[in-house]
Design an enzyme around this catalytic site. Structure first.
Site, PDB file in Angstrom:
ATOM      1  N   ASP A 155      13.475   3.293  10.620  1.00 58.71           N
ATOM      2  CA  ASP A 155      12.730   2.351  11.461  1.00 58.71           C
ATOM      3  C   ASP A 155      11.827   3.190  12.351  1.00 58.71           C
ATOM      4  O   ASP A 155      12.307   3.901  13.245  1.00 58.71           O
ATOM      5  CB  ASP A 155      13.691   1.509  12.305  1.00 58.71           C
ATOM      6  N   VAL A 156      10.531   3.114  12.117  1.00 65.64           N
ATOM      7  CA  VAL A 156       9.602   4.015  12.819  1.00 65.64           C
ATOM      8  C   VAL A 156       9.512   3.724  14.312  1.00 65.64           C
ATOM      9  O   VAL A 156       8.993   4.546  15.067  1.00 65.64           O
ATOM     10  CB  VAL A 156       8.181   3.982  12.191  1.00 65.64           C
TER      11      VAL A 156
ATOM     12  N   TYR B 171      -2.698  -6.872  16.876  1.00 62.49           N
ATOM     13  CA  TYR B 171      -2.788  -5.969  15.719  1.00 62.49           C
ATOM     14  C   TYR B 171      -4.109  -5.210  15.767  1.00 62.49           C
ATOM     15  O   TYR B 171      -4.146  -3.994  15.554  1.00 62.49           O
ATOM     16  CB  TYR B 171      -2.673  -6.808  14.449  1.00 62.49           C
TER      17      TYR B 171
ATOM     18  N   ILE C 295       0.836  -1.203   0.000  1.00 62.85           N
ATOM     19  CA  ILE C 295       0.000   0.000   0.000  1.00 62.85           C
ATOM     20  C   ILE C 295       0.874   1.257   0.000  1.00 62.85           C
ATOM     21  O   ILE C 295       0.552   2.248  -0.662  1.00 62.85           O
ATOM     22  CB  ILE C 295      -0.942  -0.026   1.222  1.00 62.85           C
TER      23      ILE C 295
ATOM     24  N   LYS D  62      -4.456  -1.202  16.011  1.00 58.79           N
ATOM     25  CA  LYS D  62      -5.119  -0.391  14.975  1.00 58.79           C
ATOM     26  C   LYS D  62      -6.295   0.388  15.560  1.00 58.79           C
ATOM     27  O   LYS D  62      -6.596   1.499  15.111  1.00 58.79           O
ATOM     28  CB  LYS D  62      -5.555  -1.279  13.811  1.00 58.79           C
TER      29      LYS D  62
ATOM     30  N   ASN E 176       2.390   4.674   7.158  1.00 63.46           N
ATOM     31  CA  ASN E 176       1.899   3.431   6.535  1.00 63.46           C
ATOM     32  C   ASN E 176       2.555   2.171   7.097  1.00 63.46           C
ATOM     33  O   ASN E 176       1.950   1.102   7.066  1.00 63.46           O
ATOM     34  CB  ASN E 176       2.142   3.527   5.016  1.00 63.46           C
TER      35      ASN E 176
ATOM     36  N   ALA F  65      -5.136  -7.058  -1.265  1.00 60.98           N
ATOM     37  CA  ALA F  65      -4.179  -8.044  -1.774  1.00 60.98           C
ATOM     38  C   ALA F  65      -2.771  -7.457  -1.784  1.00 60.98           C
ATOM     39  O   ALA F  65      -2.413  -6.687  -2.672  1.00 60.98           O
ATOM     40  CB  ALA F  65      -4.590  -8.471  -3.186  1.00 60.98           C
ATOM     41  N   THR F  66      -1.999  -7.764  -0.753  1.00 57.94           N
ATOM     42  CA  THR F  66      -0.589  -7.357  -0.700  1.00 57.94           C
ATOM     43  C   THR F  66       0.214  -8.523  -0.124  1.00 57.94           C
ATOM     44  O   THR F  66      -0.348  -9.543   0.268  1.00 57.94           O
ATOM     45  CB  THR F  66      -0.365  -6.123   0.219  1.00 57.94           C
TER      46      THR F  66
ATOM     47  N   ASP G 128      11.745   3.096   4.711  1.00 59.47           N
ATOM     48  CA  ASP G 128      11.466   1.716   5.113  1.00 59.47           C
ATOM     49  C   ASP G 128      12.663   1.229   5.916  1.00 59.47           C
ATOM     50  O   ASP G 128      13.779   1.724   5.753  1.00 59.47           O
ATOM     51  CB  ASP G 128      11.275   0.820   3.883  1.00 59.47           C
TER      52      ASP G 128
END
Ligand SMILES: NC(=O)c1ccc[n+]([C@@H]2O[C@H](COP(=O)([O-])OP(=O)(O)OC[C@H]3O[C@@H](n4cnc5c(N)ncnc54)[C@H](O)[C@@H]3O)[C@@H](O)[C@H]2O)c1
Length: 247
Positions: A53-54, A141, A13, A145, A76, A175-176, A32
Site C-alpha cells: 500500500d503506497v 485528482y 496501465i 497529478k 503507477n 481505456a482501463t 498492489d
C-alpha cells in the site's frame, strides 16, 4: 538481469507496463494493495508479486527491505474520487493526495538506495493530462497529478547526484477499468474520439511504451521530463474552438 518494480500493477496501465518490461527482458515485481489480484496477475504474466500500500510508510519500508538493487521503479498506483471543491470532504482530499502524491514520494524515498546501488536507476511517475488541464468534478485528482509533475522535477534534481533519473508520463484518455464508467456507449465514444487529434482513446500499451522508453538506457540523458501520451488532446484547445466556430 535488469529489475523493475511497478506499483498498482494488478491491472490496467501498471499491468501493461509490467508485460512490456518483461518482454524486454526485465525481472519484474508488481506491487498492489489488492493481494489476490496482484498474485493472479503475477502468475499470468510471469512477474513476482508483493502486497504493497503506497500510502502506508510501513508497507513501503517492508517492500523496500526486499530489494538491495533495483533498476526501475514505476510509480503507477493511482485513483480518483468524484466531487467538487464544495463537496469533497477533508477525508476525500487526504485519500486522493495520499495515493497519487504521497505514494510516489514515499516509494522514491525508500527505494532510492536500491536504485542508486547499480550506479543509478530510473523512476517513472504516472501523472495525468489532468495535471495540466484541471477537470471539474474530479479536481482533487487534477491537483494531485499537477503536484506529481512538480514532484517529478524536484526529485530529478534532488536524486541526480546519485545517478537516479526521474521522469513521468501524462496519459490522456486511456481505456482501463479506471475509466470504464465512461466507456461502452458507442455514440458517446465516437463523439469523444472526434475531439482527440489522433481519433481514438489510448490503450494501456500506448502508455507502457513511453514508460519503457523513459526507463531504458536510451533515455540516459533525460531527467525531470513528463511525456504526454494523449493522442494530442492537451494541445487541441484552439482546433476545438475553431471547430465550434465552424472551422
Ligand atoms: N486510465 C486513464 O485514463 C489514466 C489517465 C491518466 C492517468 N492515469 C494514471 O495511470 C495510473 C494507472 O491507471 P489505471 O487506469 O491503470 O488505473 P486502475 O484503476 O485500472 O489500476 C490502479 C491500480 O492501483 C492499485 N492501487 C490503488 N491504490 C493503491 C495503493 N494505495 N497502493 C497500491 N496499489 C494501489 C489498484 O488496486 C489498481 O490495481 C494511475 O496513476 C492513474 O491515475 C490513468
Amino acid at each position: 538481469m535488469a529489475t523493475a518494480l511497478i506499483t498498482g500493477a494488478a491491472r490496467g496501465i501498471g499491468r501493461a507496463t509490467a508485460e512490456r518490461l518483461i518482454a524486454a527482458g526485465y525481472e519484474v515485481t508488481i506491487g498492489d494493495r489488492d493481494l489476490d489480484a496482484v498474485q493472479a496477475t503475477a502468475a499470468e504474466i510471469g512477474a513476482k508479486a508483493v502486497q504493497l500500500d503506497v500510502t502506508d510508510e510501513a508497507s513501503v519500508i517492508a517492500a523496500a527491505a526486499g530489494f538491495t538493487e533495483l533498476d526501475v521503479l514505476v510509480n503507477n498506483a493511482g485513483m480518483y474520487l468524484r466531487g467538487t471543491l464544495s463537496t469533497m470532504t477533508v477525508e476525500d482530499y487526504r485519500t486522493v493526495m495520499d495515493v497519487n502524491l504521497l505514494g510516489p514520494i514515499l516509494m522514491t524515498r525508500h527505494f532510492a538506495d536500491a536504485l542508486a546501488a547499480n550506479g543509478g536507476g530510473a523512476v517513472v511517475n504516472l501523472a495525468s493530462m489532468s495535471g495540466y488541464t484541471p477537470v471539474p468534478g474530479t479536481g482533487a485528482y487534477s491537483m494531485a497529478k499537477a503536484a506529481v509533475i512538480s514532484f517529478t522535477e524536484l526529485a530529478a534534481l534532488e536524486y541526480a547526484p546519485r545517478g537516479i533519473r526521474v521522469n513521468g508520463v501524462a496519459p490522456g484518455r486511456i481505456a482501463t477499468a479506471m475509466t470504464a464508467d465512461r466507456q461502452g456507449d458507442p455514440e458517446r465514444e465516437a463523439r469523444t474520439h472526434a475531439l482527440i487529434p489522433l481519433g481514438r482513446s489510448g490503450e494501456a500499451a500506448d502508455v507502457a511504451e513511453a514508460v519503457f522508453y523513459l526507463a531504458s538506457a536510451g533515455a540516459a540523458y533525460i531527467t525531470g521530463q513528463v511525456v504526454r501520451v494523449d493522442g494530442g488532446l492537451t494541445i487541441a484547445t484552439v482546433p476545438l474552438l475553431q471547430a465550434a466556430q465552424g472551422g
